[in-house]
Motif scaffolding. Structure first.
Motif, PDB file in Angstrom:
ATOM      1  N   ALA A 131       6.493   4.432   1.329  1.00  0.00           N
ATOM      2  CA  ALA A 131       6.485   5.896   1.349  1.00  0.00           C
ATOM      3  C   ALA A 131       7.869   6.376   0.948  1.00  0.00           C
ATOM      4  CB  ALA A 131       6.123   6.423   2.735  1.00  0.00           C
TER       5      ALA A 131
ATOM      6  N   GLU B 237       6.402  -2.432   7.547  1.00  0.00           N
ATOM      7  CA  GLU B 237       5.320  -3.389   7.740  1.00  0.00           C
ATOM      8  C   GLU B 237       4.258  -2.755   8.644  1.00  0.00           C
ATOM      9  OE1 GLU B 237       4.751  -8.097   7.725  1.00  0.00           O
ATOM     10  OE2 GLU B 237       6.721  -7.155   7.586  1.00  0.00           O
ATOM     11  N   VAL B 238       2.987  -2.872   8.222  1.00  0.00           N
ATOM     12  CA  VAL B 238       1.900  -2.268   9.000  1.00  0.00           C
ATOM     13  C   VAL B 238       0.861  -3.294   9.421  1.00  0.00           C
ATOM     14  CG1 VAL B 238       2.186   0.037   8.042  1.00  0.00           C
ATOM     15  CG2 VAL B 238       0.653  -1.579   6.909  1.00  0.00           C
TER      16      VAL B 238
ATOM     17  N   GLU C 216       3.569  -0.893   3.767  1.00  0.00           N
ATOM     18  CA  GLU C 216       3.306   0.454   3.259  1.00  0.00           C
ATOM     19  C   GLU C 216       4.598   1.037   2.701  1.00  0.00           C
ATOM     20  OE1 GLU C 216       0.784   4.129   4.882  1.00  0.00           O
ATOM     21  OE2 GLU C 216       2.639   3.816   6.000  1.00  0.00           O
TER      22      GLU C 216
ATOM     23  N   LYS D 295       5.758   1.812  -5.531  1.00  0.00           N
ATOM     24  CA  LYS D 295       5.181   0.460  -5.477  1.00  0.00           C
ATOM     25  C   LYS D 295       5.254  -0.241  -6.832  1.00  0.00           C
ATOM     26  CE  LYS D 295       1.089   1.861  -4.238  1.00  0.00           C
ATOM     27  NZ  LYS D 295       1.346   3.307  -4.437  1.00  0.00           N
TER      28      LYS D 295
ATOM     29  N   SER E 259       4.935   6.493  -4.780  1.00  0.00           N
ATOM     30  CA  SER E 259       5.826   6.104  -3.678  1.00  0.00           C
ATOM     31  C   SER E 259       6.794   4.990  -4.061  1.00  0.00           C
ATOM     32  CB  SER E 259       4.997   5.676  -2.460  1.00  0.00           C
ATOM     33  OG  SER E 259       4.151   4.582  -2.776  1.00  0.00           O
TER      34      SER E 259
ATOM     35  N   THR F  45       0.842  -1.186   0.000  1.00  0.00           N
ATOM     36  CA  THR F  45       0.000   0.000   0.000  1.00  0.00           C
ATOM     37  C   THR F  45       0.884   1.246   0.000  1.00  0.00           C
ATOM     38  OG1 THR F  45      -0.132   0.095   2.422  1.00  0.00           O
ATOM     39  CG2 THR F  45      -1.774  -1.269   1.289  1.00  0.00           C
ATOM     40  N   GLY F  46       0.242   2.398  -0.101  1.00  0.00           N
ATOM     41  CA  GLY F  46       0.990   3.660  -0.086  1.00  0.00           C
ATOM     42  C   GLY F  46       0.458   4.613  -1.127  1.00  0.00           C
ATOM     43  N   THR F  47       0.901   5.840  -1.049  1.00  0.00           N
ATOM     44  CA  THR F  47       0.407   6.877  -1.945  1.00  0.00           C
ATOM     45  C   THR F  47       0.942   6.675  -3.358  1.00  0.00           C
ATOM     46  OG1 THR F  47       2.250   8.319  -1.362  1.00  0.00           O
ATOM     47  CG2 THR F  47       0.231   8.565  -0.071  1.00  0.00           C
TER      48      THR F  47
ATOM     49  N   HIS G 188      -4.946  -0.276  -3.294  1.00  0.00           N
ATOM     50  CA  HIS G 188      -5.571   0.686  -2.380  1.00  0.00           C
ATOM     51  C   HIS G 188      -6.881   0.117  -1.848  1.00  0.00           C
ATOM     52  CE1 HIS G 188      -2.952   3.580  -4.652  1.00  0.00           C
ATOM     53  NE2 HIS G 188      -2.831   4.089  -3.436  1.00  0.00           N
TER      54      HIS G 188
ATOM     55  N   ARG H  41      -8.973  -1.919   0.499  1.00  0.00           N
ATOM     56  CA  ARG H  41      -8.813  -2.434   1.861  1.00  0.00           C
ATOM     57  C   ARG H  41      -9.278  -3.883   1.977  1.00  0.00           C
ATOM     58  NH1 ARG H  41     -10.710   2.643   5.732  1.00  0.00           N
ATOM     59  NH2 ARG H  41      -9.055   4.088   5.089  1.00  0.00           N
TER      60      ARG H  41
ATOM     61  N   VAL I 172       0.723  -6.786   5.277  1.00  0.00           N
ATOM     62  CA  VAL I 172       0.472  -5.505   4.615  1.00  0.00           C
ATOM     63  C   VAL I 172       1.693  -4.625   4.830  1.00  0.00           C
ATOM     64  CG1 VAL I 172      -1.004  -3.477   4.449  1.00  0.00           C
ATOM     65  CG2 VAL I 172      -2.017  -5.699   5.003  1.00  0.00           C
TER      66      VAL I 172
END
Length: 201
Positions: free
Chosen positions: A193, A199-200, A191, A34, A32, A27-29, A178, A180, A189
């Motif tokens: 950035a 890791e989140v 992230e 990915k 970033s 995930t991430g903006t 993106h 969920r 999951v």
């Protein structure tokens, strides 16, 4: 591992170990890093410092690159129809197991569209065809699926269907998303950035 666009480091200092059979959501903006990371694993992004192993194998030789192309199924973020009038069933047959890919297309509701040019399909239809092709790749022996926003062009029901299909495959899954619901189906999951991972979940 570092991935560059010219002198710009798009992915920096990534050290990621994914166990066989794990399902990992990235995930991430936007911007970033990915997609660059996924493309580097597949070999589509070649400005890489460091080593990327798939199934314990590197990519130093032409034979190793050929093996990786067979070992990894790829679902692009914005599937392009291509410059040539490719028909949907031709894309499915390129998976290595056209029969399984065609069966998956039926399950995904695009079986009636396989004789149409890819350029005539909507974004959601094209995405479903690429999902079906990935099923064919797995049936042909691919053990890794790399998926970049595989549900982005689908409605809610389609997103659920695609997430169930992808996370149900007997493979290692690395999916940029993106969504969920998709992330919740994964084992891990991560992230991203500014080109770095944490890791989140």
């Amino acid at each position: 591992m570092v991935c560059r666009h010219g002198r710009l480091a798009a992915v920096g200092g990534v050290d990621l170990d994914v166990a066989a059979g794990q399902r990992v959501a990235l995930t991430g903006t936007n911007g970033s890093g990915k997609t660059t990371l996924l493309r580097a694993v597949l070999g589509l992004h070649r400005q890489v410092d460091g080593e990327i192993l798939v199934g314990g194998r590197g990519s130093r030789s032409a034979a190793e690159w050929a093996w990786r192309r067979r070992a990894c199924a790829w679902i692009p973020q914005r599937p392009a129809a291509g410059r040539f009038p490719l028909l949907a069933h031709e894309l499915l047959r390129s998976s290595g197991d056209g029969g399984q890919a065609l069966s998956a297309a039926e399950r995904l509701g695009v079986g009636a569209l396989v004789d149409r040019p890819l350029s005539s399909l909507s974004g959601g239809q094209l995405q479903r065809v690429h999902l079906a092709r990935a099923v064919g790749c797995v049936a042909a022996g691919a053990g890794v699926v790399l998926a970049d926003e595989p549900t982005a062009a689908l409605d809610f029901a389609g997103q659920e269907e695609a997430a169930e299909l992808l996370t149900g495959l007997p493979v290692t899954l690395l999916v940029v998303t993106h969504d969920r619901a998709m992330a919740a189906r994964c084992d891990r999951v991560l992230e991203m950035a500014a080109g770095r991972l944490r890791e989140v979940g």
